[in-house]
Design a protein around this motif. Structure first.
Motif, PDB file in Angstrom:
ATOM      1  N   SER A 152       0.818  -0.699  -0.187  1.00  0.00           N
ATOM      2  CA  SER A 152      -0.036   0.328   0.243  1.00  0.00           C
ATOM      3  C   SER A 152       0.982   1.088   0.300  1.00  0.00           C
ATOM      4  CB  SER A 152      -0.838   0.346   0.741  1.00  0.00           C
ATOM      5  OG  SER A 152      -0.519   0.372   2.421  1.00  0.00           O
ATOM      6  N   VAL A 153       1.680   0.888   0.539  1.00  0.00           N
ATOM      7  CA  VAL A 153       2.934   2.389   0.288  1.00  0.00           C
ATOM      8  C   VAL A 153       2.674   2.588  -0.519  1.00  0.00           C
ATOM      9  CG1 VAL A 153       5.414   3.234   1.035  1.00  0.00           C
ATOM     10  CG2 VAL A 153       3.371   2.334   2.954  1.00  0.00           C
ATOM     11  N   TYR A 154       3.609   1.115  -2.013  1.00  0.00           N
ATOM     12  CA  TYR A 154       3.832   1.471  -3.123  1.00  0.00           C
ATOM     13  C   TYR A 154       3.388   2.402  -3.825  1.00  0.00           C
ATOM     14  CZ  TYR A 154       5.278   0.532  -7.525  1.00  0.00           C
ATOM     15  OH  TYR A 154       5.689  -0.078  -9.189  1.00  0.00           O
ATOM     16  N   HIS A 155       2.121   1.571  -3.647  1.00  0.00           N
ATOM     17  CA  HIS A 155       0.861   2.761  -4.471  1.00  0.00           C
ATOM     18  C   HIS A 155       0.590   4.198  -3.855  1.00  0.00           C
ATOM     19  CE1 HIS A 155       0.073  -1.113  -6.828  1.00  0.00           C
ATOM     20  NE2 HIS A 155       0.029  -2.062  -5.226  1.00  0.00           N
ATOM     21  N   ASN A 156       0.768   4.341  -2.713  1.00  0.00           N
ATOM     22  CA  ASN A 156       0.564   5.451  -2.123  1.00  0.00           C
ATOM     23  C   ASN A 156       1.644   6.831  -2.356  1.00  0.00           C
ATOM     24  OD1 ASN A 156      -2.373   5.118  -1.800  1.00  0.00           O
ATOM     25  ND2 ASN A 156      -1.571   4.114   0.385  1.00  0.00           N
ATOM     26  N   GLN A 157       2.643   6.610  -2.424  1.00  0.00           N
ATOM     27  CA  GLN A 157       4.101   6.681  -2.399  1.00  0.00           C
ATOM     28  C   GLN A 157       5.135   6.766  -3.644  1.00  0.00           C
ATOM     29  OE1 GLN A 157       5.186   9.026   1.093  1.00  0.00           O
ATOM     30  NE2 GLN A 157       4.607   6.924   2.400  1.00  0.00           N
ATOM     31  N   THR A 158       5.225   5.869  -4.258  1.00  0.00           N
ATOM     32  CA  THR A 158       6.208   5.555  -5.203  1.00  0.00           C
ATOM     33  C   THR A 158       5.191   4.733  -6.677  1.00  0.00           C
ATOM     34  OG1 THR A 158       7.422   4.069  -3.914  1.00  0.00           O
ATOM     35  CG2 THR A 158       8.126   3.895  -5.634  1.00  0.00           C
TER      36      THR A 158
END
Ligand code: AP5
Ligand code: ZN
Length: 218
Positions: free
Chosen positions: A169-175
């Motif tokens: 989810s961090v990947y989808h939101n920030q990267t």
């Protein structure tokens, strides 16, 4: 050759980095491996990073940018470099631009989310070399032993299913925003713009390797 590998956790960045760095004789700058080395060494940075990594979050941009700038001063970066796991935020990508850290290629490795958990749960790594295996998809010759050194393989602390879901989810939101960032820059044709290439990370490791080599020679 100077390049960035982009892709979700478990897409195969580390696996393909090992082939690409051999072919072009360039160092792999894996910010994840650098943080894991700091944890192992018990430095202050390592202690702080471990909490963030075990929770699946991102270490602060300032720390990461400082680490990478220092790493690039080392002599082995003179002929090029491969970034694996950096940049991961727009702030990190902007800092590269501001510091004149350019690349020739951005290579995106695309793997759907539903394949990621299985890849992570079977992953085994050889920490000092960065070599990556999978119990089923890419097994070492002897279970839990590195092919080259004969040293034991380890499982990463952040490969628990719950942490993997958080990292995704961090990947989808920030990267993920960086895919458009680099694609747009590539299409602009402005000075310093990289070439953008996208390959699928689904399929046997050697097939993905051949697709990566082909993409980097166009
Ligand atoms: P990092 O180490 O960068 O982890 P990641 O990006 O989440 O990526 P992974 O290493 O999990 O996956 P990979 O794409 O390299 O896949 P691999 O080749 O291993 O970062 C860890 C943490 O550090 C972050 O969560 C963050 O906290 C922190 N961090 C790092 N950089 C940061 C930054 N710049 N800013 C802020 N924080 C940062 O493959 C995975 C598995 O799949 C293996 O078992 C492999 O054998 C298998 N596999 C590979 N290819 C295939 C294939 N084609 N078919 C089947 N299986 C395959
Ligand atoms: Zn990796």
């Amino acid at each position: 050759m100077r390049l960035i590998l982009l892709g979700a956790p478990g897409a195969g960045k580390g696996t393909q980095a090992n082939f690409i760095k051999e072919k072009y004789n360039i160092p792999q700058i894996s910010t994840g491996d650098m943080l894991r080395a700091a944890i192992k060494a018990g430095t202050e940075l390592g202690l702080a990073a471990k909490k963030v990594m075990d929770a699946g979050g991102l270490v602060s941009d300032d720390i990461m940018i400082g680490l990478v700038k220092n790493r690039l001063q080392e002599a082995d970066c003179a002929n090029g470099y491969l970034f694996d796991g950096f940049p991961r935020t727009v702030a990190q990508a902007d800092a590269m631009k501001d510091n004149g850290i350019n690349v020739d290629y951005v290579l995106e490795i695309d793997v759907p989310d539903d394949m990621i958990v299985e890849r992570m749960s079977g992953r085994r790594t050889h920490p000092s070399s960065g070599r990556v295996y999978h119990t089923k998809f890419n097994p070492p010759k002897v279970a839990d032993i590195d092919d080259i050194t004969g040293e034991p393989l380890v499982q990463r602390d952040d490969d628990k299913e719950e942490t993997v879901m958080k990292r995704l989810s961090v990947y989808h939101n920030q990267t993920e925003v960086l895919l458009g960032y680099y694609n747009n820059w590539a299409q602009s044709g402005l000075p310093g713009a990289p070439k953008y290439r996208k390959i699928t990370g689904v399929g046997p490791v050697e097939q993905v390797r051949d697709a990566a080599f082909a993409a980097l020679s166009e």
